[in-house]
Design a protein around this motif. Sequence first.
Motif, PDB file in Angstrom:
ATOM      1  N   ALA A 131       0.809  -1.124   0.011  1.00  0.00           N
ATOM      2  CA  ALA A 131       0.064   0.149   0.090  1.00  0.00           C
ATOM      3  C   ALA A 131       0.952   1.463   0.112  1.00  0.00           C
ATOM      4  O   ALA A 131       0.638   2.344  -0.596  1.00  0.00           O
ATOM      5  CB  ALA A 131      -0.900   0.232   1.243  1.00  0.00           C
ATOM      6  N   ASN A 132       1.933   1.241   0.510  1.00  0.00           N
ATOM      7  CA  ASN A 132       2.943   2.364   0.817  1.00  0.00           C
ATOM      8  C   ASN A 132       3.378   2.543  -0.637  1.00  0.00           C
ATOM      9  O   ASN A 132       3.672   3.988  -0.859  1.00  0.00           O
ATOM     10  CB  ASN A 132       3.953   2.125   1.824  1.00  0.00           C
ATOM     11  N   ILE A 133       3.830   1.624  -1.304  1.00  0.00           N
ATOM     12  CA  ILE A 133       4.548   1.825  -2.625  1.00  0.00           C
ATOM     13  C   ILE A 133       3.550   2.322  -3.555  1.00  0.00           C
ATOM     14  O   ILE A 133       3.888   3.072  -4.246  1.00  0.00           O
ATOM     15  CB  ILE A 133       5.152   0.365  -3.211  1.00  0.00           C
ATOM     16  N   GLY A 189       2.113   9.584  -5.569  1.00  0.00           N
ATOM     17  CA  GLY A 189       2.262  10.805  -5.040  1.00  0.00           C
ATOM     18  C   GLY A 189       1.890  11.094  -4.057  1.00  0.00           C
ATOM     19  O   GLY A 189       1.708  12.612  -3.696  1.00  0.00           O
ATOM     20  N   GLN A 190       1.196  10.280  -3.229  1.00  0.00           N
ATOM     21  CA  GLN A 190       0.481  10.564  -2.020  1.00  0.00           C
ATOM     22  C   GLN A 190       1.024  10.238  -0.721  1.00  0.00           C
ATOM     23  O   GLN A 190       0.587  10.498   0.235  1.00  0.00           O
ATOM     24  CB  GLN A 190      -1.077   9.844  -2.363  1.00  0.00           C
ATOM     25  N   ALA A 191       2.134   9.595  -0.893  1.00  0.00           N
ATOM     26  CA  ALA A 191       3.279   9.489   0.411  1.00  0.00           C
ATOM     27  C   ALA A 191       4.587   9.243   0.297  1.00  0.00           C
ATOM     28  O   ALA A 191       5.135   9.094  -1.017  1.00  0.00           O
ATOM     29  CB  ALA A 191       2.613   7.976   1.139  1.00  0.00           C
ATOM     30  N   GLU A 192       5.319   9.432   1.220  1.00  0.00           N
ATOM     31  CA  GLU A 192       6.765   9.120   1.071  1.00  0.00           C
ATOM     32  C   GLU A 192       7.240   7.647   1.185  1.00  0.00           C
ATOM     33  O   GLU A 192       6.180   6.966   1.954  1.00  0.00           O
ATOM     34  CB  GLU A 192       7.690   9.777   1.963  1.00  0.00           C
ATOM     35  N   LEU A 193       8.155   7.094   0.780  1.00  0.00           N
ATOM     36  CA  LEU A 193       8.532   5.729   0.759  1.00  0.00           C
ATOM     37  C   LEU A 193       9.001   5.482   2.211  1.00  0.00           C
ATOM     38  O   LEU A 193       9.859   6.118   2.889  1.00  0.00           O
ATOM     39  CB  LEU A 193       9.566   5.257  -0.111  1.00  0.00           C
TER      40      LEU A 193
END
Length: 682
Positions: free
Chosen positions: A224-226, A232-236
Amino acid sequence: MLFNNNIVKSIVACSLAIVPFAIIRALLLVCSVISSYLGWSAFAGWLDQLQQTLMDFMPILMNAFMALHWAIRNRRSVIHFLTVNICSLLFISRAISNDRLFFLDISIPVALLSGIIVNSILDKFIEQVDKHLGTQTKNTKNTTLFFLSILIISFCTFIISYLAHHLFALVPGYIDHALQHSYPTSFSSGLLYLFLRCIPWFFGVHGYFLFCDMDANFIAEAQANIAAWHAGQAELNILSPEFYNIWCTMGGTGSTLSMLLCIIFSKDSPHRHIIGPSLPLALFNINEPLIFGLPIVMNPVLIIPFILVPIVSYIIAYTATAWHLVPAISVAVNWSVPPILSTWIGTNGSMTAIILNLIIIAVGMLIYVPFLQRWTISTKNNPEQHLFLQPTNLELIPNHRKLNEEKEYLEALEHVHQLQSSGHFILYFQPQVRLSDRRIIGMEALIRHQGNDGKISPPTFLQYYDRLHAMADIDFWVMEQAVSYLRQHLSHYTGMTLSVNVSPQTLTDKRLFNVISRILSEPLPKGWTLEIEITESQAVNAPEHVADILVQLKQRGIRIALDDFGAGYSTLNYLTRYPLDKIKLDRSLVQGLAKKGGLAFLRQVTKLCKITECHVVIEGVETEDELRQILIEGVETEQEMALVRSAGIELAQGYLFWRPLPIKEICQVLEKNSHSQTTAEK
């Protein structure tokens, strides 16, 4: 001592037993990943389902293998232990789960916990049954054990069911929350997670098996994070399952690729035999052959770098990623993708990440080298005990030896099965003679195998029972049958001794005194004495305990003889340690009579034996090639017997007098011997 703990041994044994299944499951996953990359999605899905099915059945397999190991080690019924364990596990899992396929939801921890509890309780119950019903019939004991087994299954099911429906029901939300948020999110929690994944391998348990529920949530969170990062909604996130796979498990848990490279580059390493089976699998991060074959399991030396190398790798990789020296993992990569290639894929072709990969492998080699050297020195100086703080009988030294032992064990099982299906055991008896008047003063009961075709086989088959640790069963059978033969056929001959051989295994068996009480529940025929021969050619592991047992046997009127004196272990120590009534000199002392100093040596040995005030018997006053008419080193058998008598020996046993004979013929021999003695007296 941890290494000799029965529960630890069982865990290691069942973990070792499922290694082939674990390797097959891993290879199926590798093939699935390769098929997926090649575009064969249907075939890849089929292989993935197959490996998942193997994974689902592993807890049941581990539980079954634990029961098998426990039963064999304690000489219990394998079928009994397997039945009770599998039934208990299935009942427990059904009590926990309402799913129709509940047996596929069993976890490794539940299977191990169930096995430990059920086997421990069952073993204690059987011990108590043997203790209190030792003199009862076999049917009574079996009936008692049957109902006790039902009680054990019911008890364990009730307890687990109660906990599942009452205690666990109170905190389902907390449990779900813990599982969903127990995966690592910071440097310190990630370090702890890595340590907890590595340490179970000391006992042979794969960390993935213990943390699979947590890992499922961890994988979902990472994916989900990837996906959010690509949108463009979160940092890795730095930490993810791929992070551990790429940086901390190169070659498998423990970054054992570094260890393998150390062995490869060391030409004089005694562990090079492990390269062949380990290296091909290590390329896909499968390291069970190395972990069990070197071994790392139960190895207090190599477990240190096994945990230390991944920790150092973690610190280096985490720091490099946090400082943006290498990119965070942005592509999901299966753990079975080979090292370096997985780094290339996971970082979108970052060369700096590949360089860091190589550096971490080199650092791991530097850490492994001194520990491997220390382990090498220990195996050379003390191959049996290594560097364990105390000796351990859990032999986990090089895997080829373990495999040989398993092969010998299976061969022994096959031979025993063939013996049981191709015939039955019978007893032969060989007289012991007083040299002065050739009078028979006793006889030794000897086991033989009679095939369905009537052919009689010598007791070479005893080696198979010894490998199976089942000598006690054979010895007890001989003892009971010999006394039964005595009462039925030999009771009217008086003033004699009945000798039976007993192995060191049997002397320390918990059933010994129950068997003795049963066979001596009625007095022996008038003038007869039961004599137990302990074999000096076999090592005794607990001499002080054995000495106490022999004293108790003598208190029950049983005579003690030492067999094969001069051919085995701790000879002089045996003379002073044990309460002996008779000493049987080994045949090798007779074979040396014609050699220079042979007779003088025999005389000195005899004097030494007589210091203990024991009767001395000589075995082998003849060869086994022909009866009565054989030369030994140029000395005829009658001359040899005269030499034996001149050495101060009055009792003998051998082919010169009589071969081992069946009961019908031995009665005839005793009748003739008795008649000749009566005639001589007149």
